[in-house]
Design an enzyme around this catalytic site. Sequence first.
Site, PDB file in Angstrom:
ATOM      1  N   HIS A   7       4.081  -5.961  -0.461  1.00  0.00           N
ATOM      2  CA  HIS A   7       3.301  -6.331   0.728  1.00  0.00           C
ATOM      3  C   HIS A   7       3.102  -5.115   1.648  1.00  0.00           C
ATOM      4  CE1 HIS A   7       2.384  -9.188   4.205  1.00  0.00           C
ATOM      5  NE2 HIS A   7       2.641  -8.053   4.832  1.00  0.00           N
ATOM      6  N   GLU A   8       4.194  -4.421   1.939  1.00  0.00           N
ATOM      7  CA  GLU A   8       4.100  -3.262   2.837  1.00  0.00           C
ATOM      8  C   GLU A   8       3.305  -2.128   2.191  1.00  0.00           C
ATOM      9  OE1 GLU A   8       4.823  -3.828   5.841  1.00  0.00           O
ATOM     10  OE2 GLU A   8       5.855  -5.696   5.354  1.00  0.00           O
TER      11      GLU A   8
ATOM     12  N   HIS B 140      -0.359  -2.662   2.782  1.00  0.00           N
ATOM     13  CA  HIS B 140      -0.760  -2.129   4.088  1.00  0.00           C
ATOM     14  C   HIS B 140      -0.951  -0.605   3.993  1.00  0.00           C
ATOM     15  CE1 HIS B 140      -0.303  -5.632   6.619  1.00  0.00           C
ATOM     16  NE2 HIS B 140       0.969  -5.802   6.323  1.00  0.00           N
TER      17      HIS B 140
HETATM   18 ZN   LIG Z   1       2.245  -7.327   6.760  1.00  0.00          ZN
END
Ligand SMILES: [Zn+2]
Length: 146
Positions: free
Chosen positions: A65-66, A69
């Site tokens: 998830h990170e 980003h």
């Molecule tokens: Zn996030």
Amino acid sequence: MTNEQLQQYVEQLSLDVFALPFEHKAIFNDRLKTTGGRYFLADHHLDFNRQYLMDLKIFRGIVIHELCHYHLHLRGMGHRHQDSDFKEWLNRYGGLRYSPRLKENEKKMYVYECKKCRTLYRRKRRMNTERYRCGRCRGKIFYKSS
Ligand SMILES: [Zn+2]
Ligand SMILES: [Zn+2]
């Protein structure tokens, strides 16, 4: 897992999953409470919550998830949660949408004690002490602590 091992883990996962290098810092931040990770736009580093390590499958999903980003932002693509690029990457690469709640319920227990034989009972939920009796001696039980 040390910070160095975390760094290696994130670098390797970035290569394995995205085939893209992770070239910034990843560190544990013990001040994170309910989030598993955080991406910093200013210096591109990642913070992770050590507590999520107890489930490596979840931790992996948080790192992905990170990294979504991270890689999207560096490429000038939609890197925010509401962006379609982000949603698409999250699906494609198997990132977790939200950090699951830590199992606080398992830690939080209501403790009852029998007045007579002192047996302790641990319950996940509150129980009505008027209605229940000690399983051993049928004595009255009372609420001790949580
Ligand atoms: Zn996030
Ligand atoms: Zn008892």
